[in-house]
Motif scaffolding. Sequence first.
Motif, PDB file in Angstrom:
ATOM      1  N   ILE A  59      35.000  36.431  31.934  1.00 50.10           N
ATOM      2  CA  ILE A  59      35.510  37.317  32.985  1.00 50.10           C
ATOM      3  C   ILE A  59      37.005  37.056  33.153  1.00 50.10           C
ATOM      4  O   ILE A  59      37.438  35.914  33.263  1.00 50.10           O
ATOM      5  N   HIS A  61      40.545  37.362  35.187  1.00 52.59           N
ATOM      6  CA  HIS A  61      41.063  37.548  36.538  1.00 52.59           C
ATOM      7  C   HIS A  61      42.506  37.099  36.554  1.00 52.59           C
ATOM      8  O   HIS A  61      42.823  36.041  35.999  1.00 52.59           O
ATOM      9  N   ASP A  62      43.361  37.855  37.168  1.00 50.00           N
ATOM     10  CA  ASP A  62      44.801  37.610  37.088  1.00 50.00           C
ATOM     11  C   ASP A  62      45.184  37.385  35.633  1.00 50.00           C
ATOM     12  O   ASP A  62      44.848  38.179  34.783  1.00 50.00           O
TER      13      ASP A  62
ATOM     14  N   THR B 515      43.708  36.966  46.495  1.00 48.43           N
ATOM     15  CA  THR B 515      44.163  37.038  45.107  1.00 48.43           C
ATOM     16  C   THR B 515      44.250  38.502  44.699  1.00 48.43           C
ATOM     17  O   THR B 515      43.644  39.368  45.342  1.00 48.43           O
ATOM     18  N   SER B 516      44.954  38.769  43.614  1.00 52.71           N
ATOM     19  CA  SER B 516      45.161  40.176  43.254  1.00 52.71           C
ATOM     20  C   SER B 516      43.880  40.810  42.744  1.00 52.71           C
ATOM     21  O   SER B 516      43.567  41.943  43.066  1.00 52.71           O
ATOM     22  N   CYS B 517      43.126  40.112  41.931  1.00 51.07           N
ATOM     23  CA  CYS B 517      41.913  40.766  41.440  1.00 51.07           C
ATOM     24  C   CYS B 517      40.719  39.833  41.412  1.00 51.07           C
ATOM     25  O   CYS B 517      39.886  39.896  40.539  1.00 51.07           O
ATOM     26  N   GLY B 518      40.648  38.937  42.399  1.00 50.35           N
ATOM     27  CA  GLY B 518      39.446  38.142  42.551  1.00 50.35           C
ATOM     28  C   GLY B 518      39.286  37.085  41.478  1.00 50.35           C
ATOM     29  O   GLY B 518      40.236  36.731  40.785  1.00 50.35           O
ATOM     30  N   CYS B 519      38.068  36.562  41.356  1.00 55.27           N
ATOM     31  CA  CYS B 519      37.819  35.518  40.361  1.00 55.27           C
ATOM     32  C   CYS B 519      36.407  35.706  39.810  1.00 55.27           C
ATOM     33  O   CYS B 519      35.693  36.625  40.185  1.00 55.27           O
ATOM     34  N   ALA B 520      36.027  34.796  38.936  1.00 52.31           N
ATOM     35  CA  ALA B 520      34.736  34.925  38.272  1.00 52.31           C
ATOM     36  C   ALA B 520      33.571  34.691  39.224  1.00 52.31           C
ATOM     37  O   ALA B 520      32.420  34.912  38.883  1.00 52.31           O
ATOM     38  N   ARG B 523      33.910  38.426  41.976  1.00 53.82           N
ATOM     39  CA  ARG B 523      33.786  39.775  41.404  1.00 53.82           C
ATOM     40  C   ARG B 523      32.346  40.149  41.064  1.00 53.82           C
ATOM     41  O   ARG B 523      31.890  41.237  41.417  1.00 53.82           O
ATOM     42  N   PRO B 524      31.573  39.267  40.404  1.00 56.53           N
ATOM     43  CA  PRO B 524      30.178  39.642  40.140  1.00 56.53           C
ATOM     44  C   PRO B 524      29.396  39.875  41.434  1.00 56.53           C
ATOM     45  O   PRO B 524      28.545  40.763  41.505  1.00 56.53           O
ATOM     46  N   SER B 544      33.412  43.120  35.735  1.00 54.80           N
ATOM     47  CA  SER B 544      33.095  42.159  36.779  1.00 54.80           C
ATOM     48  C   SER B 544      31.705  41.581  36.589  1.00 54.80           C
ATOM     49  O   SER B 544      31.174  40.926  37.466  1.00 54.80           O
TER      50      SER B 544
END
Lengths: 121, 816
Positions: A59, A61-62, B515-520, B523-524, B544
């Motif tokens: 996955i 991210h950033d 955060t700009s686009c979340g994390c692992a 997101r799921p 995601s």
Amino acid sequence: MTSAKSWHRIGQLTDIPKLGARCVLTPFGRLAVFRTADDEVYAIEDRCPHKGGPLSQGIVHDTSVTCPLHNMVISLKSGKVLGPDEGAVRAFSVRIDPETSAIELSLTEASAEAPYPVAAE
Amino acid sequence: MQKLVVIGAGMASGRVLEHLFETDPTAYEITLFNAEPRGNYNRIMLSPVLSGEKSYEDIVTHDEAWYTDNQVTCRFGEKVVAIDRARKVVVGEKGEVPYDKLIVATGSVPFIVPVEGRDLPGVIAYRDLDDTNIMIERSAKPGAKAVVIGGGLLGLEAAAGLRLRGMDVTVVHLAGHLMERQLDEAAGYLLKKDLERRGIAVLTKASTQKILGTSHVEGVELADGTVIEAELVVMAVGIRPSVQLAKEAGLEVGRAITVDATMRTSDSDIYAVGECVEFEGTLFGLVAPLYEQAKVVAKSLLDEEERFSVKELSTKLKVTGCDLFSAGDFAESEGREEIVLRDPAKGVYRRLVLEGDRLVGAVMYGDTSDSNWFFDLMKNRTPVSEMRETLIFGQAYQGGSPLDPMAAVAALPDDAEICGCNGVCKGKITGTITEKGLTSLDDVRAHTKASSSCGTCTGLVEQLMALTLGDSFNPNAVKPMCGCTDLGHGDVRRLIKAKELKSIPEVMQELEWKTSCGCAKCRPALNYYLVADWPGEYVDDKQSRFINERVHANIQKDGTYSVVPRMWGGMTSAKELRAIADVVEKFDIPSVKCTGGARIDMLGVKKEDLPAVWADLNAAGMVSGAAYGKALRTVKSCVGSDWCRFGTQDSTGLGIRIEKFMWGSWTPGKVKMAVSGCPRNCAEATCKDVGVICTEAGYEIHFAGAAGLDIKGTEVLTQVATEDEAFEVIVALVQLYREQGHYLERMYKWLKRVGMDSIKAAIVDDLDKRRHYFDRFAYSQTFYRKDPWAERASGAVAAHEFRPMADLSSFKEAAE
Ligand code: SRM
Ligand SMILES: Cc1cc2nc3c(=O)[nH]c(=O)nc-3n(C[C@H](O)[C@H](O)[C@H](O)COP(=O)(O)OP(=O)(O)OC[C@H]3O[C@@H](n4cnc5c(N)ncnc54)[C@H](O)[C@@H]3O)c2cc1C
Ligand code: SF4
Ligand code: FES
């Protein structure tokens, strides 16, 4: 742009989903080419330094990817493992041709100080 | 750089190197010799390897990468034959190495009783991996017999391991009772009983006369003439420090190599550490003092001041199920009193020895729960006369100040192992919390690895956090979903509904993600909440999803995938089996296996082959089994009234009906189901997320079971008379869980959080509500009951996933 010889066209930016990755086969193994949310591209070896997990399947991210096997987080910019763990994979230079949006890859390693995302040249 | 040579890669020297690298990795250029053809491993864990509870790989403490990273030159499998102090070189079998500083860490050698026949093949000691492997090998022969000479710690661990591997084992022990150096007679007796109950024969006061056999060991003859047959004889009667090298080099040697409190030998450039050492007349045979010595050596090497001293030791036997503990001196003598507690029915025995108002010795058998507390009283020389009356009952019975539940943890020594999986001790955890300023369990896991594997020590780790952080640690505070937000899962779910948030960027924007686009992690979870809450509206965000759910197959450790098609209710047919067989041959799939979920797994499929494999399986009518998903997994069934003489209802039919209706649905955690045709419960319905037990009267609906990391029997939700009702209740129940569950929270954890009453109120007591949930599930299924394989096999979805983007393998200029 530098000499045409060292840059290889590998496809279009749109071939990779945002926050996704694709693989490229090279003489020294598989590389993973990533596209971030901001349309930057990065290329690193597709082998996690932990137990060889395919990072292209993780996955994104950033500017990091989480390895699909045991969740190590790797920086797409430097190839280094982030957080408390240690290790690194090689990072390679990639850039986007501003006119055609083609992704170009150089098969020499990116220097650690100047990680290459030449999204806006 | 100074040259450091280390002789022996054992438990002690391994620790020295670790401490050295932690403090100053550049101080020395190191060469490490080891007579064994391997590097450092955890010798004490050979017993679990022997018993099969662990593998050699599990007990390696330093692997190749570690030596490489730390630039240690390894000369494994090479014995050092001499130390030339005049020239300052070490002579190995394959050549010399000069040193500035030298560490002798040669450990000890097993003592072999000098009886006739001791050299016969099949007579071994118990010291290293090779010995362990011989034992494992010999035990493979059915009915094989072994004699273990020596009933001390080592001998008994060997005996228990061999017995677990099915051997016929006799322990021959010279003294009057087992482990006489650590246990008194009463505890020795209880231990003997325990071992006999496991099928191990124990002979005490038995002296070995000779070992019988001509080309191979055949038996053991005792002094009283008794002959015991054996193909394997393990000698575990004691050890002798390995001092020959040191002696020949002219170092001062008593019973072992003499060292001062800085661990220097009589030559100030030479250190010794471990079992080969004698300090103030004491020899060492347990790892705890060796680790202390190792710290001192590392400090001395860096010219720091540190002194070794002899401390109180305690002993435990590593035989699963034999709980014993001994510490201190428990010999009877004048001026000593003892307190004894016995509970024969429970096999419990405790004996404390007091001298004046101090506790000086403790022996415990059967219940060792207070051992750490007693050991502490002893080490700290705490006066105990005030609690003398109740002392023997342990810590919980000490009146006065209210009992602090944390006391037991607080009392643990720093080197007490908290996390068995990762070998993390208390000191490391509390130290890291303070040093790195950690405040959450996740941080502690990330930095120390403690409780990050099987998780059974999570409670202990939380207690340590509470101890270290005091009031600032609140385990019940809402746990944020991840580092990207302060909101917990519950809040996020509520807000998604309340604010009608319908995409991940919307959620992150509105809920002020950091955060700009979340994390692992987040997101799921967000993707699931949106999938569950807005069917038909939300567009699934494939990026995601964890890889398995993104490509609809399970990733394997080598990067290939496994493919598990559905077998409705566990039923299959010749056609399906033939299609599976054809696929396996056509794509050269290396393994085919029956899963624990009663279906078939094809393992080792190349990613690029997946679409073609799926196309072939689709052609035979098979769809994805979702073995990879937080989704409906299997519905196991038994043969039921169709075939079984006890079957009360059509369990197979109900299983198939449920699976055909519910497949494709996404859930917070995985959902496994089963339907059994009668209370004999052959489908194991009572450990599933949802289970049905059919009876003459109808259907008993169970839920919230699990049999993975935790084993939990189900709870009964309700009982209904008809199959239609059972079906409706189950579907509604799963929908309620889909709407309320936190991502990755399995049903049993959801139940624990929301409580049975609220679930019954929605699903059992109120028919309207039940129908509502049922309808919402049915509506959602109109979007999700689709075969993801078919979509991908046709090339319509995610085609890019399965092909490399470009092939530059023929370009040569890149080669380094
Ligand atoms: C294939 C299979 C083992 C087998 O060879 O038999 C299997 C394989 C995996 N299990 Fe399992 N489990 C399998 C049956 C089970 C069972 C038995 C059952 O389903 O009746 C259990 C215990 C029952 C239960 O879940 O309560 C089981 C409890 C787990 C757990 C612990 C779950 C828990 O909540 O405690 C995990 C870990 C997890 O999900 O986080 C897990 C995870 C896994 C994963 C997905 C590990 C992973 O993340 O990669 C394995 C995937 C291997 C693969 O690629 O195929 N597996 N796993 C079984 C597939 C069943 C199927 O047909 O779908
Ligand atoms: C099966 C078993 C279970 C045990 N269980 C426990 C327990 O539960 N708790 C506990 O505290 N202790 C236990 N012990 C004891 C513990 O393992 C030892 O105290 C510890 O290993 C000693 O460490 P060391 O470094 O001194 O020696 P070792 O670990 O024996 O290391 C010495 C190394 O030096 C090498 N060597 C020797 N001579 C030379 C030479 N001339 N040249 C090159 N290399 C050489 C040897 O090959 C060996 O690898 C157990 C021991 C065994 C065998
Ligand atoms: S028990 Fe399950 S998760 Fe563990 S190794 Fe086996 S298949 Fe993998
Ligand atoms: S292989 Fe990548 S984290 Fe283990």
